[in-house]
Design a protein around this motif. Structure first.
Motif, PDB file in Angstrom:
ATOM      1  N   ILE A 154       0.837  -1.198   0.000  1.00 45.40           N
ATOM      2  CA  ILE A 154       0.000   0.000   0.000  1.00 45.40           C
ATOM      3  C   ILE A 154       0.873   1.249   0.000  1.00 45.40           C
ATOM      4  O   ILE A 154       0.645   2.195  -0.765  1.00 45.40           O
ATOM      5  N   ALA A 155       1.909   1.261   0.858  1.00 42.95           N
ATOM      6  CA  ALA A 155       2.802   2.416   0.929  1.00 42.95           C
ATOM      7  C   ALA A 155       3.526   2.639  -0.392  1.00 42.95           C
ATOM      8  O   ALA A 155       3.634   3.780  -0.880  1.00 42.95           O
ATOM      9  N   ALA A 156       4.037   1.565  -0.992  1.00 40.23           N
ATOM     10  CA  ALA A 156       4.733   1.686  -2.277  1.00 40.23           C
ATOM     11  C   ALA A 156       3.783   2.170  -3.365  1.00 40.23           C
ATOM     12  O   ALA A 156       4.169   2.972  -4.228  1.00 40.23           O
ATOM     13  N   GLY A 157       2.539   1.689  -3.325  1.00 41.31           N
ATOM     14  CA  GLY A 157       1.559   2.120  -4.317  1.00 41.31           C
ATOM     15  C   GLY A 157       1.234   3.596  -4.197  1.00 41.31           C
ATOM     16  O   GLY A 157       1.133   4.305  -5.206  1.00 41.31           O
ATOM     17  N   ILE A 158       1.073   4.077  -2.966  1.00 42.04           N
ATOM     18  CA  ILE A 158       0.815   5.507  -2.762  1.00 42.04           C
ATOM     19  C   ILE A 158       1.988   6.322  -3.297  1.00 42.04           C
ATOM     20  O   ILE A 158       1.803   7.324  -4.003  1.00 42.04           O
ATOM     21  N   GLY A 159       3.212   5.898  -2.987  1.00 42.06           N
ATOM     22  CA  GLY A 159       4.386   6.609  -3.470  1.00 42.06           C
ATOM     23  C   GLY A 159       4.512   6.577  -4.984  1.00 42.06           C
ATOM     24  O   GLY A 159       4.777   7.601  -5.622  1.00 42.06           O
ATOM     25  N   GLY A 173      -3.221   9.306   0.033  1.00 45.46           N
ATOM     26  CA  GLY A 173      -2.960   8.832   1.386  1.00 45.46           C
ATOM     27  C   GLY A 173      -4.122   9.028   2.337  1.00 45.46           C
ATOM     28  O   GLY A 173      -4.450   8.132   3.129  1.00 45.46           O
ATOM     29  N   VAL A 174      -4.770  10.196   2.283  1.00 49.10           N
ATOM     30  CA  VAL A 174      -5.866  10.469   3.213  1.00 49.10           C
ATOM     31  C   VAL A 174      -7.024   9.491   3.028  1.00 49.10           C
ATOM     32  O   VAL A 174      -7.467   8.874   4.002  1.00 49.10           O
ATOM     33  N   PRO A 175      -7.552   9.311   1.816  1.00 49.65           N
ATOM     34  CA  PRO A 175      -8.664   8.348   1.677  1.00 49.65           C
ATOM     35  C   PRO A 175      -8.266   6.915   1.994  1.00 49.65           C
ATOM     36  O   PRO A 175      -9.065   6.166   2.552  1.00 49.65           O
ATOM     37  N   VAL A 176      -7.027   6.519   1.653  1.00 47.10           N
ATOM     38  CA  VAL A 176      -6.594   5.156   1.951  1.00 47.10           C
ATOM     39  C   VAL A 176      -6.518   4.941   3.462  1.00 47.10           C
ATOM     40  O   VAL A 176      -7.034   3.940   3.987  1.00 47.10           O
ATOM     41  N   LEU A 177      -5.898   5.861   4.166  1.00 46.78           N
ATOM     42  CA  LEU A 177      -5.811   5.732   5.622  1.00 46.78           C
ATOM     43  C   LEU A 177      -7.197   5.736   6.259  1.00 46.78           C
ATOM     44  O   LEU A 177      -7.478   4.961   7.179  1.00 46.78           O
ATOM     45  N   ALA A 178      -8.062   6.606   5.756  1.00 50.27           N
ATOM     46  CA  ALA A 178      -9.416   6.686   6.316  1.00 50.27           C
ATOM     47  C   ALA A 178     -10.196   5.400   6.078  1.00 50.27           C
ATOM     48  O   ALA A 178     -10.963   4.954   6.946  1.00 50.27           O
ATOM     49  N   MET A 179     -10.018   4.790   4.910  1.00 51.14           N
ATOM     50  CA  MET A 179     -10.729   3.551   4.612  1.00 51.14           C
ATOM     51  C   MET A 179     -10.286   2.394   5.499  1.00 51.14           C
ATOM     52  O   MET A 179     -10.991   1.403   5.657  1.00 51.14           O
ATOM     53  N   PHE A 180      -9.097   2.532   6.076  1.00 46.74           N
ATOM     54  CA  PHE A 180      -8.592   1.491   6.975  1.00 46.74           C
ATOM     55  C   PHE A 180      -8.682   1.923   8.440  1.00 46.74           C
ATOM     56  O   PHE A 180      -7.884   1.524   9.269  1.00 46.74           O
ATOM     57  N   SER A 186      -5.955  12.349  12.096  1.00 48.75           N
ATOM     58  CA  SER A 186      -4.663  11.662  12.032  1.00 48.75           C
ATOM     59  C   SER A 186      -4.294  11.329  10.592  1.00 48.75           C
ATOM     60  O   SER A 186      -3.120  11.395  10.211  1.00 48.75           O
ATOM     61  N   ALA A 187      -5.294  10.977   9.770  1.00 50.90           N
ATOM     62  CA  ALA A 187      -5.037  10.655   8.364  1.00 50.90           C
ATOM     63  C   ALA A 187      -4.488  11.871   7.623  1.00 50.90           C
ATOM     64  O   ALA A 187      -3.513  11.772   6.865  1.00 50.90           O
ATOM     65  N   VAL A 188      -5.096  13.032   7.850  1.00 50.41           N
ATOM     66  CA  VAL A 188      -4.639  14.269   7.199  1.00 50.41           C
ATOM     67  C   VAL A 188      -3.227  14.619   7.661  1.00 50.41           C
ATOM     68  O   VAL A 188      -2.353  14.963   6.854  1.00 50.41           O
ATOM     69  N   ALA A 189      -2.995  14.530   8.978  1.00 48.27           N
ATOM     70  CA  ALA A 189      -1.683  14.890   9.526  1.00 48.27           C
ATOM     71  C   ALA A 189      -0.596  13.947   9.029  1.00 48.27           C
ATOM     72  O   ALA A 189       0.486  14.382   8.616  1.00 48.27           O
ATOM     73  N   THR A 190      -0.864  12.651   9.056  1.00 48.75           N
ATOM     74  CA  THR A 190       0.134  11.667   8.633  1.00 48.75           C
ATOM     75  C   THR A 190       0.407  11.770   7.140  1.00 48.75           C
ATOM     76  O   THR A 190       1.554  11.670   6.691  1.00 48.75           O
ATOM     77  N   ALA A 191      -0.646  12.011   6.365  1.00 47.49           N
ATOM     78  CA  ALA A 191      -0.474  12.137   4.915  1.00 47.49           C
ATOM     79  C   ALA A 191       0.338  13.368   4.545  1.00 47.49           C
ATOM     80  O   ALA A 191       0.979  13.401   3.487  1.00 47.49           O
ATOM     81  N   SER A 192       0.340  14.386   5.408  1.00 44.35           N
ATOM     82  CA  SER A 192       1.168  15.559   5.118  1.00 44.35           C
ATOM     83  C   SER A 192       2.645  15.190   5.116  1.00 44.35           C
ATOM     84  O   SER A 192       3.448  15.784   4.377  1.00 44.35           O
ATOM     85  N   VAL A 193       3.027  14.203   5.932  1.00 48.22           N
ATOM     86  CA  VAL A 193       4.415  13.735   5.949  1.00 48.22           C
ATOM     87  C   VAL A 193       4.704  12.867   4.725  1.00 48.22           C
ATOM     88  O   VAL A 193       5.840  12.799   4.257  1.00 48.22           O
ATOM     89  N   PHE A 194       3.670  12.191   4.204  1.00 50.18           N
ATOM     90  CA  PHE A 194       3.850  11.453   2.950  1.00 50.18           C
ATOM     91  C   PHE A 194       4.423  12.377   1.879  1.00 50.18           C
ATOM     92  O   PHE A 194       5.229  11.958   1.041  1.00 50.18           O
ATOM     93  N   GLY A 195       3.974  13.649   1.896  1.00 52.82           N
ATOM     94  CA  GLY A 195       4.463  14.604   0.897  1.00 52.82           C
ATOM     95  C   GLY A 195       5.963  14.764   0.936  1.00 52.82           C
ATOM     96  O   GLY A 195       6.612  14.927  -0.109  1.00 52.82           O
ATOM     97  N   ILE A 196       6.541  14.727   2.137  1.00 54.15           N
ATOM     98  CA  ILE A 196       7.996  14.834   2.259  1.00 54.15           C
ATOM     99  C   ILE A 196       8.669  13.584   1.720  1.00 54.15           C
ATOM    100  O   ILE A 196       9.655  13.654   0.963  1.00 54.15           O
TER     101      ILE A 196
END
Length: 239
Positions: A154-159, A173-180, A186-196
């Protein structure tokens, strides 16, 4: 006088890019997205007007978008982390897989045609829109993220798909995290780090893979337009 040499046209272009940066920055802070979902389509319209080689137009739009996401994502992630909303253990467990997926996606950008990249962007964006429009706020596939290889995939696919689209990871990232089962804050905050995790390696790879391409416009590093970064990034951070 060519379009690129017309001072008035350049002023209008800068104003357009500044407005794009304001919108993308607002979305970054509000929804955890990096703004690429806005920046890439706009650049795909603007770049042909500059007479840039069609073979590099979409690659330039994607790489420039990812480069502008770096400062925006850092600012957004720091604010979310200060509030304690970022899931740090999750990030530690998926960081390597996300970076690997990002690099694979960036390599595909360099090898695919612009029409193919446009199609990928459109299809994934429509799927995201359908998910947002057709599923309710409480929609869940399951109550928690899977572990092991499934989580890494899942992480590799998002990237990978984020790199292919020129987005920072929040859009997927946000919809995937929310669906799980991840709470939306937390989904919004964590996905902001995905951007980095996505924008930095993707930008470096885009510079390397596009280095010396004769179709690149002046003031570019590989597929990254320094003019675009200098214009969009400051307004994105402001917003």
């Amino acid at each position: 006088m060519t379009i690129a040499a017309d001072p008035l046209w350049l002023v209008l272009l800068a104003a357009c890019m500044a407005a794009t940066g304001l919108v993308s920055g607002l979305l970054a802070g509000l929804l955890g997205v990096g703004g690429g979902i806005v920046i890439v389509p706009v650049l795909s319209v603007v770049l042909p007007l500059l007479g840039i080689d069609p073979a590099v137009q979409h690659k330039l739009a994607i790489a420039t978008s990812l480069a502008t996401i770096i400062p925006t994502s850092i600012v957004s992630a720091r604010k979310h982390h200060a509030k304690g909303a970022v899931d740090v253990p999750l990030l530690r467990s998926i960081a390597v897989a996300m970076v690997v997926g990002t690099l694979a996606g960036t390599a595909l950008v360099a090898s695919l045609r612009g029409q193919t990249l446009t199609l990928i962007f459109a299809v994934v964006a429509l799927l995201v829109a359908a998910n947002l429009g057709l599923t309710g706020e409480n929609f869940r596939l399951r109550d928690r993220l899977p572990g092991g290889a499934a989580l890494q995939a899942i992480a590799a696919g998002i990237g990978g798909f984020s790199a292919l689209m020129g987005i920072g990871g929040g859009t997927l990232g946000v919809p995937v995290l929310a669906m799980f089962g991840t709470p939306i804050r937390s989904a919004v905050a964590t996905a902001s780090v995905f951007g980095i995790l996505i924008s930095i390696p993707a930008t470096i790879a885009s510079i390397f893979l596009g280095w010396g391409n004769p179709g690149n416009p002046p003031y570019s590093l590989g597929y990254v337009s320094l003019v675009g970064v200098a214009t969009i990034a400051p307004t994105s951070i402001l917003a």
